[in-house]
Design a protein around this motif. Structure first.
Motif, PDB file in Angstrom:
ATOM      1  N   ARG A  43      22.372 -45.600   2.187  1.00 43.46           N
ATOM      2  CA  ARG A  43      21.467 -45.958   1.097  1.00 43.46           C
ATOM      3  C   ARG A  43      20.046 -45.552   1.479  1.00 43.46           C
ATOM      4  O   ARG A  43      19.601 -45.800   2.591  1.00 43.46           O
ATOM      5  CB  ARG A  43      21.514 -47.458   0.847  1.00 43.46           C
ATOM      6  CG  ARG A  43      22.900 -47.937   0.520  1.00 43.46           C
ATOM      7  CD  ARG A  43      22.851 -48.851  -0.669  1.00 43.46           C
ATOM      8  NE  ARG A  43      24.203 -49.328  -0.955  1.00 43.46           N
ATOM      9  CZ  ARG A  43      24.829 -49.026  -2.040  1.00 43.46           C
ATOM     10  NH1 ARG A  43      24.265 -48.257  -2.930  1.00 43.46           N
ATOM     11  NH2 ARG A  43      26.039 -49.485  -2.268  1.00 43.46           N
ATOM     12  N   PRO A  53      15.917 -45.628   1.553  1.00 45.03           N
ATOM     13  CA  PRO A  53      14.953 -46.736   1.503  1.00 45.03           C
ATOM     14  C   PRO A  53      14.504 -46.968   0.055  1.00 45.03           C
ATOM     15  O   PRO A  53      14.581 -46.087  -0.792  1.00 45.03           O
ATOM     16  CB  PRO A  53      13.786 -46.252   2.368  1.00 45.03           C
ATOM     17  CG  PRO A  53      14.291 -45.078   3.131  1.00 45.03           C
ATOM     18  CD  PRO A  53      15.478 -44.548   2.399  1.00 45.03           C
ATOM     19  N   PHE A  54      14.019 -48.170  -0.192  1.00 46.93           N
ATOM     20  CA  PHE A  54      13.691 -48.555  -1.566  1.00 46.93           C
ATOM     21  C   PHE A  54      12.649 -47.632  -2.196  1.00 46.93           C
ATOM     22  O   PHE A  54      12.759 -47.293  -3.372  1.00 46.93           O
ATOM     23  CB  PHE A  54      13.192 -50.005  -1.598  1.00 46.93           C
ATOM     24  CG  PHE A  54      12.867 -50.476  -2.980  1.00 46.93           C
ATOM     25  CD1 PHE A  54      13.875 -50.739  -3.897  1.00 46.93           C
ATOM     26  CD2 PHE A  54      11.549 -50.627  -3.387  1.00 46.93           C
ATOM     27  CE1 PHE A  54      13.583 -51.151  -5.183  1.00 46.93           C
ATOM     28  CE2 PHE A  54      11.246 -51.034  -4.668  1.00 46.93           C
ATOM     29  CZ  PHE A  54      12.257 -51.308  -5.566  1.00 46.93           C
ATOM     30  N   ASP A  55      11.640 -47.208  -1.415  1.00 49.22           N
ATOM     31  CA  ASP A  55      10.589 -46.373  -1.993  1.00 49.22           C
ATOM     32  C   ASP A  55      11.142 -45.010  -2.429  1.00 49.22           C
ATOM     33  O   ASP A  55      10.789 -44.498  -3.494  1.00 49.22           O
ATOM     34  CB  ASP A  55       9.426 -46.210  -1.023  1.00 49.22           C
ATOM     35  CG  ASP A  55       9.856 -45.661   0.330  1.00 49.22           C
ATOM     36  OD1 ASP A  55      11.057 -45.707   0.639  1.00 49.22           O
ATOM     37  OD2 ASP A  55       8.965 -45.189   1.086  1.00 49.22           O
ATOM     38  N   ARG A  56      12.004 -44.436  -1.635  1.00 49.54           N
ATOM     39  CA  ARG A  56      12.589 -43.139  -2.022  1.00 49.54           C
ATOM     40  C   ARG A  56      13.581 -43.302  -3.177  1.00 49.54           C
ATOM     41  O   ARG A  56      13.688 -42.429  -4.028  1.00 49.54           O
ATOM     42  CB  ARG A  56      13.280 -42.489  -0.836  1.00 49.54           C
ATOM     43  CG  ARG A  56      12.273 -41.981   0.148  1.00 49.54           C
ATOM     44  CD  ARG A  56      12.843 -40.957   1.031  1.00 49.54           C
ATOM     45  NE  ARG A  56      11.819 -40.531   1.970  1.00 49.54           N
ATOM     46  CZ  ARG A  56      12.045 -39.779   3.004  1.00 49.54           C
ATOM     47  NH1 ARG A  56      13.253 -39.358   3.243  1.00 49.54           N
ATOM     48  NH2 ARG A  56      11.067 -39.440   3.806  1.00 49.54           N
ATOM     49  N   LEU A  57      14.321 -44.414  -3.183  1.00 52.95           N
ATOM     50  CA  LEU A  57      15.235 -44.671  -4.296  1.00 52.95           C
ATOM     51  C   LEU A  57      14.460 -44.776  -5.600  1.00 52.95           C
ATOM     52  O   LEU A  57      14.871 -44.228  -6.634  1.00 52.95           O
ATOM     53  CB  LEU A  57      16.029 -45.949  -4.034  1.00 52.95           C
ATOM     54  CG  LEU A  57      17.016 -46.357  -5.112  1.00 52.95           C
ATOM     55  CD1 LEU A  57      18.123 -45.321  -5.237  1.00 52.95           C
ATOM     56  CD2 LEU A  57      17.608 -47.721  -4.814  1.00 52.95           C
ATOM     57  N   LEU A  58      13.313 -45.436  -5.553  1.00 54.94           N
ATOM     58  CA  LEU A  58      12.470 -45.565  -6.736  1.00 54.94           C
ATOM     59  C   LEU A  58      11.938 -44.198  -7.173  1.00 54.94           C
ATOM     60  O   LEU A  58      11.912 -43.888  -8.376  1.00 54.94           O
ATOM     61  CB  LEU A  58      11.316 -46.519  -6.426  1.00 54.94           C
ATOM     62  CG  LEU A  58      10.567 -47.101  -7.605  1.00 54.94           C
ATOM     63  CD1 LEU A  58      11.503 -47.909  -8.479  1.00 54.94           C
ATOM     64  CD2 LEU A  58       9.427 -47.965  -7.101  1.00 54.94           C
ATOM     65  N   TRP A  99      13.377 -41.195  -6.564  1.00 55.04           N
ATOM     66  CA  TRP A  99      14.490 -40.412  -7.125  1.00 55.04           C
ATOM     67  C   TRP A  99      14.871 -40.927  -8.509  1.00 55.04           C
ATOM     68  O   TRP A  99      15.268 -40.150  -9.386  1.00 55.04           O
ATOM     69  CB  TRP A  99      15.703 -40.450  -6.201  1.00 55.04           C
ATOM     70  CG  TRP A  99      15.566 -39.531  -5.025  1.00 55.04           C
ATOM     71  CD1 TRP A  99      15.454 -39.880  -3.725  1.00 55.04           C
ATOM     72  CD2 TRP A  99      15.528 -38.102  -5.069  1.00 55.04           C
ATOM     73  NE1 TRP A  99      15.338 -38.757  -2.946  1.00 55.04           N
ATOM     74  CE2 TRP A  99      15.382 -37.653  -3.742  1.00 55.04           C
ATOM     75  CE3 TRP A  99      15.579 -37.162  -6.075  1.00 55.04           C
ATOM     76  CZ2 TRP A  99      15.307 -36.296  -3.415  1.00 55.04           C
ATOM     77  CZ3 TRP A  99      15.505 -35.823  -5.752  1.00 55.04           C
ATOM     78  CH2 TRP A  99      15.367 -35.395  -4.438  1.00 55.04           C
ATOM     79  N   THR A 100      14.750 -42.219  -8.721  1.00 53.32           N
ATOM     80  CA  THR A 100      15.016 -42.763 -10.051  1.00 53.32           C
ATOM     81  C   THR A 100      14.001 -42.213 -11.058  1.00 53.32           C
ATOM     82  O   THR A 100      14.357 -41.896 -12.192  1.00 53.32           O
ATOM     83  CB  THR A 100      14.948 -44.302 -10.020  1.00 53.32           C
ATOM     84  OG1 THR A 100      15.868 -44.781  -9.054  1.00 53.32           O
ATOM     85  CG2 THR A 100      15.279 -44.895 -11.370  1.00 53.32           C
TER      86      THR A 100
END
Length: 149
Positions: A83, A85-90, A92-93
């Motif tokens: 998974r 990290p949250f910042d990269r997930l945000l 990519w979203t």
């Protein structure tokens, strides 16, 4: 040792000229094979399922199952997908989610207020910019192809 700029011997030059002339004269012609030139290939006859006996079915199954079940290769269970990290997930979203959401709204026919469009554009540009900023500055090792054994 012969060099590329050395003149060819006269016999070799005449032979090459003759070969080229033969190629030009036969251009587009279909090659004709003599009956003895073709190799004879015996194609194995596959029996229809109705033609097989029970003994034949057992023999083919035995040939297929020559490897004992306990010696068959069973691949290991793959590790779970990591998974981000949250910042990269945000980010990519924002890069992939916003265009998908806009396309969905266009297909459905929903009209959004102008401030929502500006918010979507800011999310897309912000996510893309963040991913570009987070890229490493130094180049990868040229001998690292990314394979893990």
């Amino acid at each position: 040792m012969a060099r590329d700029d050395d003149p060819e011997p006269a016999d070799l030059a005449r032979e090459r000229e003759r070969e080229w002339q033969e190629i030009i004269e036969n251009f587009g012609d279909r090659a004709v094979l003599e009956p003895g030139d073709e190799p004879v290939v015996d194609a194995p006859r596959r029996a229809a399922p109705d033609d097989l006996d029970q003994d034949d079915l057992g023999a083919t199954a035995a040939a297929r199952d020559q490897v004992p079940p306990d010696e068959e290769f069973v691949p290991p269970t793959p590790p779970p997908v990591p998974r981000p990290p949250f910042d990269r997930l945000l980010a990519w979203t924002g890069v992939f989610g916003v265009p998908a959401l806009v396309l969905f709204f266009i297909v459905v026919g929903v009209t959004l207020p102008a401030w929502t469009g500006l918010l979507f554009a800011a999310a897309f540009i912000g996510g893309f910019g963040y991913l570009v900023i987070q890229m490493p500055d130094e180049p990868r090792d040229p001998w690292d192809d990314g394979a893990v054994l």
